[in-house]
Design a protein around this motif. Structure first.
Motif, PDB file in Angstrom:
ATOM      1  N   LEU A  31       0.824  -1.204   0.000  1.00 27.50           N
ATOM      2  CA  LEU A  31       0.000   0.000   0.000  1.00 27.50           C
ATOM      3  C   LEU A  31       0.863   1.259   0.000  1.00 27.50           C
ATOM      4  N   PHE A  32       1.945   1.247   0.773  1.00 27.08           N
ATOM      5  CA  PHE A  32       2.841   2.402   0.820  1.00 27.08           C
ATOM      6  C   PHE A  32       3.465   2.652  -0.555  1.00 27.08           C
ATOM      7  N   SER A  33       3.894   1.581  -1.231  1.00 26.19           N
ATOM      8  CA  SER A  33       4.482   1.733  -2.564  1.00 26.19           C
ATOM      9  C   SER A  33       3.469   2.280  -3.559  1.00 26.19           C
ATOM     10  N   PHE A  34       2.232   1.764  -3.483  1.00 31.61           N
ATOM     11  CA  PHE A  34       1.197   2.201  -4.420  1.00 31.61           C
ATOM     12  C   PHE A  34       0.875   3.681  -4.235  1.00 31.61           C
ATOM     13  N   LEU A  35       0.704   4.135  -2.996  1.00 34.58           N
ATOM     14  CA  LEU A  35       0.390   5.538  -2.748  1.00 34.58           C
ATOM     15  C   LEU A  35       1.573   6.436  -3.102  1.00 34.58           C
ATOM     16  N   SER A  36       2.782   5.979  -2.811  1.00 33.80           N
ATOM     17  CA  SER A  36       3.966   6.787  -3.105  1.00 33.80           C
ATOM     18  C   SER A  36       4.217   6.916  -4.602  1.00 33.80           C
ATOM     19  N   SER A  37       3.697   5.971  -5.391  1.00 37.96           N
ATOM     20  CA  SER A  37       3.903   6.029  -6.837  1.00 37.96           C
ATOM     21  C   SER A  37       3.155   7.197  -7.476  1.00 37.96           C
ATOM     22  N   PHE A  38       2.239   7.833  -6.738  1.00 38.86           N
ATOM     23  CA  PHE A  38       1.505   8.989  -7.248  1.00 38.86           C
ATOM     24  C   PHE A  38       2.050  10.309  -6.691  1.00 38.86           C
ATOM     25  N   LYS A  39       3.180  10.250  -5.974  1.00 39.86           N
ATOM     26  CA  LYS A  39       3.766  11.445  -5.383  1.00 39.86           C
ATOM     27  C   LYS A  39       5.098  11.753  -6.040  1.00 39.86           C
ATOM     28  N   ASP A  40       5.554  12.989  -5.891  1.00 39.19           N
ATOM     29  CA  ASP A  40       6.916  13.331  -6.250  1.00 39.19           C
ATOM     30  C   ASP A  40       7.797  13.205  -5.004  1.00 39.19           C
ATOM     31  N   ASN A  41       9.067  13.499  -5.151  1.00 40.78           N
ATOM     32  CA  ASN A  41       9.980  13.351  -4.016  1.00 40.78           C
ATOM     33  C   ASN A  41       9.598  14.232  -2.832  1.00 40.78           C
ATOM     34  N   MET A  42       9.132  15.446  -3.106  1.00 40.75           N
ATOM     35  CA  MET A  42       8.744  16.342  -2.017  1.00 40.75           C
ATOM     36  C   MET A  42       7.546  15.789  -1.248  1.00 40.75           C
ATOM     37  N   GLY A  43       6.602  15.204  -1.971  1.00 38.15           N
ATOM     38  CA  GLY A  43       5.443  14.620  -1.307  1.00 38.15           C
ATOM     39  C   GLY A  43       5.816  13.425  -0.456  1.00 38.15           C
ATOM     40  N   ILE A  44       6.772  12.632  -0.941  1.00 35.39           N
ATOM     41  CA  ILE A  44       7.204  11.453  -0.182  1.00 35.39           C
ATOM     42  C   ILE A  44       7.992  11.873   1.052  1.00 35.39           C
ATOM     43  N   TYR A  45       8.886  12.877   0.901  1.00 39.64           N
ATOM     44  CA  TYR A  45       9.673  13.339   2.041  1.00 39.64           C
ATOM     45  C   TYR A  45       8.790  14.070   3.060  1.00 39.64           C
ATOM     46  N   GLY A  46       7.866  14.897   2.565  1.00 40.01           N
ATOM     47  CA  GLY A  46       7.084  15.735   3.455  1.00 40.01           C
ATOM     48  C   GLY A  46       6.016  14.981   4.220  1.00 40.01           C
ATOM     49  N   ALA A  47       5.317  14.072   3.530  1.00 40.21           N
ATOM     50  CA  ALA A  47       4.231  13.319   4.182  1.00 40.21           C
ATOM     51  C   ALA A  47       4.216  11.899   3.626  1.00 40.21           C
ATOM     52  N   PRO A  48       5.148  11.088   4.094  1.00 41.64           N
ATOM     53  CA  PRO A  48       5.293   9.745   3.503  1.00 41.64           C
ATOM     54  C   PRO A  48       4.086   8.846   3.712  1.00 41.64           C
ATOM     55  N   PHE A  49       3.332   9.046   4.772  1.00 42.79           N
ATOM     56  CA  PHE A  49       2.211   8.157   5.066  1.00 42.79           C
ATOM     57  C   PHE A  49       0.853   8.777   4.730  1.00 42.79           C
ATOM     58  N   ALA A  50       0.861   9.964   4.158  1.00 40.31           N
ATOM     59  CA  ALA A  50      -0.390  10.635   3.810  1.00 40.31           C
ATOM     60  C   ALA A  50      -0.831  10.244   2.408  1.00 40.31           C
ATOM     61  N   LEU A  51      -2.114  10.440   2.136  1.00 43.81           N
ATOM     62  CA  LEU A  51      -2.636  10.197   0.795  1.00 43.81           C
ATOM     63  C   LEU A  51      -2.098  11.254  -0.158  1.00 43.81           C
ATOM     64  N   PRO A  52      -1.945  10.920  -1.439  1.00 46.90           N
ATOM     65  CA  PRO A  52      -1.486  11.927  -2.411  1.00 46.90           C
ATOM     66  C   PRO A  52      -2.490  13.075  -2.507  1.00 46.90           C
ATOM     67  N   GLU A  53      -1.985  14.292  -2.703  1.00 50.32           N
ATOM     68  CA  GLU A  53      -2.873  15.445  -2.868  1.00 50.32           C
ATOM     69  C   GLU A  53      -3.733  15.292  -4.118  1.00 50.32           C
ATOM     70  N   HIS A  54      -3.159  14.747  -5.175  1.00 50.11           N
ATOM     71  CA  HIS A  54      -3.904  14.414  -6.385  1.00 50.11           C
ATOM     72  C   HIS A  54      -3.224  13.222  -7.035  1.00 50.11           C
ATOM     73  N   PHE A  55      -4.023  12.348  -7.612  1.00 50.04           N
ATOM     74  CA  PHE A  55      -3.500  11.140  -8.223  1.00 50.04           C
ATOM     75  C   PHE A  55      -3.055  11.436  -9.660  1.00 50.04           C
TER      76      PHE A  55
END
Length: 278
Positions: A31-55
Motif C-alpha cells: 500500500l505504501f508503494s502504491f500511494l507513493s507512486s503517485f507522489k513526487d519526491n517532495m510529497g514522499i519526504y514531506g508526508a510519507p504516510f499521507a494520501l497523495p494530494e492528487h493522483f
C-alpha cells in the motif's frame, strides 16, 4: 459461559487478532508503494504516510517512456521460465537416481545440501570467472545456467524428500507391466509429485524474477538486463526519483499478483504439501 467455551473463544480471538496484524504488516509495504507512486519526491519526504494530494500518472508515464522496465520484465520472465524448466527436470532426474540406488548416494546428497548453506556472495568471483572463461557472459545460456546451478540444491532437497514418500510398490508394478525407467519417472512418478513441483516452481520464480546480484555480474548488455537492473535507472548520480521507483515497483509486481490470483489454489496446495511431505 463455562471455562471451556471461554478458552475456545479466547483462542479464536487470539488467532483472528494475530491474522489481522499479520495481514496489515504484510500489505502495508504494498500500500505504501502504491500511494507513493503517485507522489513526487517532495510529497514522499514531506508526508510519507499521507494520501497523495492528487493522483497523477506522471511517474508511470515516466517509467514506461524513460526506462527499459518492460524489457526488463520480459527478460526476467524468460530467464525464470527457462531456469524453472531446467531445475525441475534436473531435480526429478537426480531424485529418481537416488530412488534407484547409486554408490555413495548419501555423500552426493550431502554435496547438494552443502550447496544450500553456501552464501551466494562467496560464489560470485568463481562464477564470474567460469562464465567469462566459457564466453557465456551476456548470453541466455550463461545466466540461465547460473540461476539453475544456484537454485538446484533446494529443488533436489525438496524433490528427493517427497519422492521418498511414494511407495516403491508402484515401481515394481510398473516394471512388471514392462514400463521402462524413463516412462516410470515421467508418466508414473512425476504426476504424483505435482505438489512439490509447484513448490519448486514458486520458489525458483521468486528468486530468479527478483534477482539483482547475478544480473549485474553476468550481464552488461542493457537489452538483456533484468527487471531489477531496469529499476536502477531511476537513480542518478546525485538524486533518486523515488516516485518513479515506486511506480516501477508497482508495475513489476503486477505479473506476480496476476499469476497468484489465477493459480492461487495450486500455489497454496503446493506450498502446504511441499512443506510436510517426506
Amino acid at each position: 459461559m463455562n471455562r471451556y467455551r471461554f478458552k475456545r473463544y479466547l483462542g479464536r480471538f487470539g488467532t483472528g487478532f494475530y491474522a489481522a496484524v499479520y495481514v496489515v504488516i504484510s500489505l502495508f509495504p504494498l500500500l505504501f508503494s502504491f500511494l507513493s507512486s503517485f507522489k513526487d519526491n517532495m510529497g514522499i519526504y514531506g508526508a510519507p504516510f499521507a494520501l497523495p494530494e492528487h493522483f497523477s500518472w506522471d511517474n508511470y508515464v515516466y517509467a514506461f517512456e524513460n526506462t527499459s522496465i518492460l524489457r526488463g520484465m520480459f527478460n526476467s520472465f524468460i530467464y525464470s521460465v527457462l531456469s524453472i524448466a531446467l531445475i525441475v527436470v534436473m531435480s526429478l532426474c537426480i531424485s529418481f537416481v537416488y530412488r534407484m540406488g547409486i554408490p555413495y548416494k548419501n555423500a552426493i546428497f550431502l554435496f547438494f545440501i552443502a550447496g544450500m548453506t553456501l552464501p551466494v556472495h562467496a560464489t560470485l568471483v568463481p562464477l564470474a570467472s567460469i562464465v567469462n572463461s566459457l564466453n557465456l557472459k551476456d548470453s541466455t545460456a550463461g545466466i540461465v545456467g547460473v540461476y539453475a546451478a544456484t537454485n538446484l540444491s533446494l529443488a533436489v532437497f525438496l524433490a528427493n524428500g517427497y519422492m521418498k514418500g511414494i511407495s516403491r510398490e508402484l515401481d515394481e508394478a510398473a516394471e512388471i507391466d514392462g514400463c521402462g525407467q524413463y516412462r516410470l519417472l515421467f508418466t508414473v512418478l512425476t504426476p504424483l509429485m505435482k505438489p512439490v513441483i509447484s513448490t519448486i516452481v514458486i520458489m525458483t520464480f521468486l528468486r530468479v524474477y527478483n534477482d539483482l546480484i547475478f544480473s549485474i555480474l553476468l550481464i552488461s548488455d542493457r537489452s538483456k538486463a533484468t527487471l531489477s537492473v531496469a529499476l536502477m535507472a531511476f537513480k542518478s548520480e546525485y538524486d533518486i526519483n523515488y516516485g518513479g521507483t515506486f511506480a516501477g515497483i508497482c508495475i513489476s509486481i503486477l505479473p506476480m499478483i496476476i499469476i497468484y490470483c489465477i493459480f492461487q489454489k495450486q500455489i497454496e496446495e503446493g506450498l502446504a504439501a511441499g512443506s510436510v511431505k517426506g
